[in-house]
Design a protein around this motif. Structure first.
Motif: not given
Length: 269
Positions: A251, A254-256
């Motif tokens: 997570e 992907t969020s970065s």
């Protein structure tokens, strides 16, 4: 052992693979939650029976990985069930070559039954650490894998003797980092016998993984900065809370803006 000196990769274009050691049960005894991890990682290092695993487990993990589009890798090891492959064995190079070839050949049979192939190899435990610095054993493992499939991708510590031997043998070396392991200033792993060698805080682990994926420095065991040239990150499946840690890592990546995908594809794809 050298580490990367390349400029940090931008977050918008960074790509990384997540791998985990799976299939490490034996008979009725199981270790970790293989199915949950297969829903998170992009590559599965499947035990081949010498440090853990057995034929039925190998078959089931290969099928589950294939069903999810997860790349299958051979997690070859010393013949050391009692010690979980974490003890050095002083072997003749030709014997080690044959034992590695035997293991990956067995896994390939089950991968083919699942409709895919072994896409790469990652040595396990003491073998992994030994060939990082032991030229004769590194050459023996490289010879075995070259006999199995020329050009096969292989995982190892960046800058290691092993990856150099693999390149010389015509294999495709891929640098690997570890999400939850402490590093010495030269890029080696801190021994599991030492306190603090394994990290357990999900937030810290996730932050380190984002940095590694982007080519940014992490803190080594002595407080210095270390940059690792890695295309794959290992999230161990046998540590407490492994599934939660792996999910947190993915997570965070992907969020970065980091793309998470396998570094290797099945032969013939």
């Amino acid at each position: 052992m050298s580490t990367s000196t390349e400029a940090p990769r931008s977050g918008s274009s960074a790509t990384i693979d997540l791998n985990a050691d799976l299939g490490e049960g034996l008979g009725n005894w199981s270790m970790g939650d293989d199915l949950a991890l297969l829903d998170i990682v992009t590559s599965a290092n499947v035990a081949c029976g010498f440090h853990a695993g057995d034929p039925s487990i190998m078959r089931s993990v290969c099928q589950a990985a294939a069903d999810r589009g997860v790349a299958i890798g051979a997690h070859v090891a010393y013949r050391d069930l009692h010690g979980f492959g974490r003890r050095f064995i002083d072997m003749e190079p030709d014997v080690l070559r044959d034992e590695v070839l035997y293991q990956i050949g067995a896994l390939e049979t089950f991968a083919q039954r699942a409709g895919t192939t072994v896409a790469y190899c990652k040595p396990h435990g003491a073998l992994y650490n030994t060939i990082a610095k032991h030229p004769q054993q590194a050459a023996a493992v490289a010879e075995a894998l070259g006999e199995f499939r020329p050009g096969l991708p292989v995982l190892g510590l960046p800058g290691s003797v092993w990856l150099r031997a693999a390149a010389e043998a015509g294999l495709s070396p891929v640098g690997e980092a570890f999400a939850d392991r402490a590093y010495t200033p030269d890029g080696s792993l801190v021994s599991r016998r030492e306190q603090g060698s394994v990290l357990h805080e999900p937030d810290l682990i996730s932050e380190r993984c984002v940095a590694m994926a982007k080519g940014e420095p992490i803190e080594d065991a002595e407080g210095g900065e270390l940059v690792l040239d890695a295309r794959s990150i290992c999230v161990h499946g046998d540590t407490p809370g492994a599934v939660g840690i792996a999910r947190s890592v993915r997570e965070a990546l992907t969020s970065s803006g980091v793309t998470v995908q396998p570094f290797a594809t099945p032969f013939g794809s």
